[in-house]
Design a protein around this motif. Structure first.
Motif, PDB file in Angstrom:
ATOM      1  N   ASP A  34       0.828  -1.207   0.000  1.00  0.00           N
ATOM      2  CA  ASP A  34       0.000   0.000   0.000  1.00  0.00           C
ATOM      3  C   ASP A  34       0.865   1.260   0.000  1.00  0.00           C
ATOM      4  OD1 ASP A  34      -2.313  -1.469  -0.027  1.00  0.00           O
ATOM      5  OD2 ASP A  34      -2.651  -1.357   2.139  1.00  0.00           O
ATOM      6  N   ARG A  35       1.958   1.228   0.766  1.00  0.00           N
ATOM      7  CA  ARG A  35       2.847   2.390   0.837  1.00  0.00           C
ATOM      8  C   ARG A  35       3.521   2.661  -0.507  1.00  0.00           C
ATOM      9  NH1 ARG A  35       5.248   3.691   5.827  1.00  0.00           N
ATOM     10  NH2 ARG A  35       6.666   5.011   4.592  1.00  0.00           N
ATOM     11  N   LEU A  36       3.876   1.594  -1.235  1.00  0.00           N
ATOM     12  CA  LEU A  36       4.600   1.740  -2.494  1.00  0.00           C
ATOM     13  C   LEU A  36       3.687   1.732  -3.718  1.00  0.00           C
ATOM     14  CD1 LEU A  36       7.711  -0.542  -1.812  1.00  0.00           C
ATOM     15  CD2 LEU A  36       7.553   1.955  -1.661  1.00  0.00           C
ATOM     16  N   LEU A  37       2.371   1.571  -3.475  1.00  0.00           N
ATOM     17  CA  LEU A  37       1.390   1.534  -4.563  1.00  0.00           C
ATOM     18  C   LEU A  37       1.688   0.405  -5.552  1.00  0.00           C
ATOM     19  CD1 LEU A  37       1.003   5.377  -5.278  1.00  0.00           C
ATOM     20  CD2 LEU A  37      -0.373   3.920  -3.767  1.00  0.00           C
ATOM     21  N   VAL A  38       2.028  -0.762  -5.009  1.00  0.00           N
ATOM     22  CA  VAL A  38       2.258  -1.952  -5.830  1.00  0.00           C
ATOM     23  C   VAL A  38       1.388  -3.069  -5.273  1.00  0.00           C
ATOM     24  CG1 VAL A  38       4.612  -1.266  -6.401  1.00  0.00           C
ATOM     25  CG2 VAL A  38       4.205  -2.745  -4.426  1.00  0.00           C
ATOM     26  N   SER A  39       1.381  -4.210  -5.950  1.00  0.00           N
ATOM     27  CA  SER A  39       0.574  -5.333  -5.485  1.00  0.00           C
ATOM     28  C   SER A  39       1.288  -6.077  -4.345  1.00  0.00           C
ATOM     29  CB  SER A  39       0.297  -6.305  -6.630  1.00  0.00           C
ATOM     30  OG  SER A  39       1.498  -6.928  -7.055  1.00  0.00           O
ATOM     31  N   GLN A  40       0.498  -6.688  -3.493  1.00  0.00           N
ATOM     32  CA  GLN A  40       1.071  -7.494  -2.413  1.00  0.00           C
ATOM     33  C   GLN A  40       1.849  -8.669  -2.979  1.00  0.00           C
ATOM     34  OE1 GLN A  40      -1.748  -8.808   0.532  1.00  0.00           O
ATOM     35  NE2 GLN A  40      -0.329 -10.279   1.440  1.00  0.00           N
TER      36      GLN A  40
END
Length: 286
Positions: A34-40
Motif C-alpha cells: 500500500d505504501r509503495l502503490l504496488v501489489s502485495q
C-alpha cells in the motif's frame, strides 16, 4: 559475469534480508504494498527470490523500512545489481526451471528421489535425448537439443574435481525397467549409472518393487542444501506447468524424514550396484 556470483542465490538472499527488515519494522506485506502503490504479490515474489529486483526497488523498500545505515543500503543495492546478472544457463535461452538450476548450481548437497527415470545428473546424452523427446513430443528438435545441452551442462557439478556436488539418489526399480530409447541405450545408461555411483561424492540406492508401499510413493522430490548457513534448505517438487519450492523449516524437516525412511528401505550402495549391473545384463541378453 563476475566470478562466484549466482543471480538466483543473490535474489534469494536479498529477499530474505528484505523480509527480515520488514518484520523488524513490524509491517505486513500488504502494508508495504500500500505504501509503495504496488501489489502485495510483488512484495511476496521479491521476498521469496522468485522475481528479479531492481536497485530502485531496494531503495524504495529501505525508505519504507527507514534503514539509516548506508552500509546496509549499499550492500543490498549491490546484491540487487548482482541478482540481475546472468547465470551460465541463460546462454541456452528461456529455460522453464531456471530457478531450480540456479539453486542446484550453488548447492553443496542434493538428495533426490526418482520414481520413474534415472536422475538427470546421472543420465547419458542418448538417454537424456530419448527421454526429453518422449516427454515433450510436440517440441521442436532445437528445443530438445537445448534441454539436453542444459542437462549435460548441469552434470559438471558432479563430474568436476573441485568442490563437487554431494549427490545422494534413491531410484525406484521402475526407472531401471522402463526402456527409454532402446535396450542398447538402457544398457549403456545403467552401466554409466554404476560407474558414476562409485564416485566418492555420489551415492545411489535402488528401491526394489518388493519393498511395496513407501514414503516416496507420491512422486519425485529433491532436497537442496547450501554451503552458507544463511541459505535455508529447499525442497523442490517439479510440476508440468509450474514448480513448487518449499523453504519453511517444518516442510523441509518432513521431507527430510521421509527421505531417511526411503534410504533405510532401499538397497545399500554395494547391493545397488550389483542390482543395476544384473538388470543391465538382461538388456544385453534380450
Amino acid at each position: 559475469m563476475a566470478p562466484n556470483v549466482n543471480p538466483t542465490v543473490r535474489r534469494r538472499r536479498l529477499g530474505q534480508e528484505l523480509r527480515r527488515l520488514r518484520e523488524l519494522k513490524g509491517m505486513t506485506a500488504e502494508e508495504v504494498a500500500d505504501r509503495l502503490l504496488v501489489s502485495q504479490s510483488k512484495i511476496s515474489r521479491l521476498e521469496n527470490g522468485r522475481r528479479s529486483i531492481s536497485q530502485r526497488d531496494v531503495r524504495d523498500l529501505c525508505g519504507v523500512y527507514e534503514v539509516e545505515d548506508h552500509r546496509i543500503v549499499d550492500s543490498l543495492m549491490q546484491m540487487a545489481k548482482d541478482s540481475r546478472q546472468q547465470g551460465w544457463w541463460h546462454a541456452f535461452g528461456d529455460i522453464p526451471y531456471s530457478v531450480y538450476i540456479g539453486l542446484e548450481t550453488d548447492a553443496a548437497s542434493l538428495r533426490v528421489y526418482e520414481p520413474q527415470v534415472v536422475p538427470g545428473l546421472l543420465q547419458t546424452r542418448a538417454y537424456a535425448d530419448a527421454l526429453i523427446n518422449g516427454a515433450l513430443p510436440e517440441s521442436a528438435p532445437a528445443d530438445v537439443e537445448k534441454r539436453v545441452g542444459v542437462r549435460l551442462r548441469r552434470q559438471d557439478r558432479v563430474t568436476t574435481s573441485e568442490d563437487p556436488l554431494r549427490l545422494w539418489a534413491v531410484v525406484d526399480e521402475s526407472a531401471l525397467r522402463r526402456v527409454v530409447g532402446n535396450k542398447r541405450m538402457m544398457r549403456e545408461q545403467l552401466e554409466y549409472l554404476v560407474e558414476q555411483s562409485q564416485l566418492p561424492h555420489v551415492t545411489v540406492q535402488v528401491l526394489p518393487f518388493e519393498m511395496g508401499a513407501h514414503p516416496g510413493i507420491t512422486g519425485h522430490y529433491a532436497i537442496l542444501e547450501f554451503p552458507d548457513a544463511a541459505d535455508s534448505s529447499v525442497v523442490y517438487i517439479e510440476g508440468v506447468t509450474s514448480d513448487l519450492y518449499l523453504e519453511k523449516a517444518n516442510d523441509v524437516q518432513r521431507y527430510s524424514v521421509m527421505y531417511e525412511h526411503l534410504r533405510a528401505q532401499a538397497l545399500n550402495a554395494d547391493q545397488t550396484r550389483e542390482f543395476i549391473a544384473d538388470i543391465a545384463k538382461e538388456y544385453t541378453q534380450r
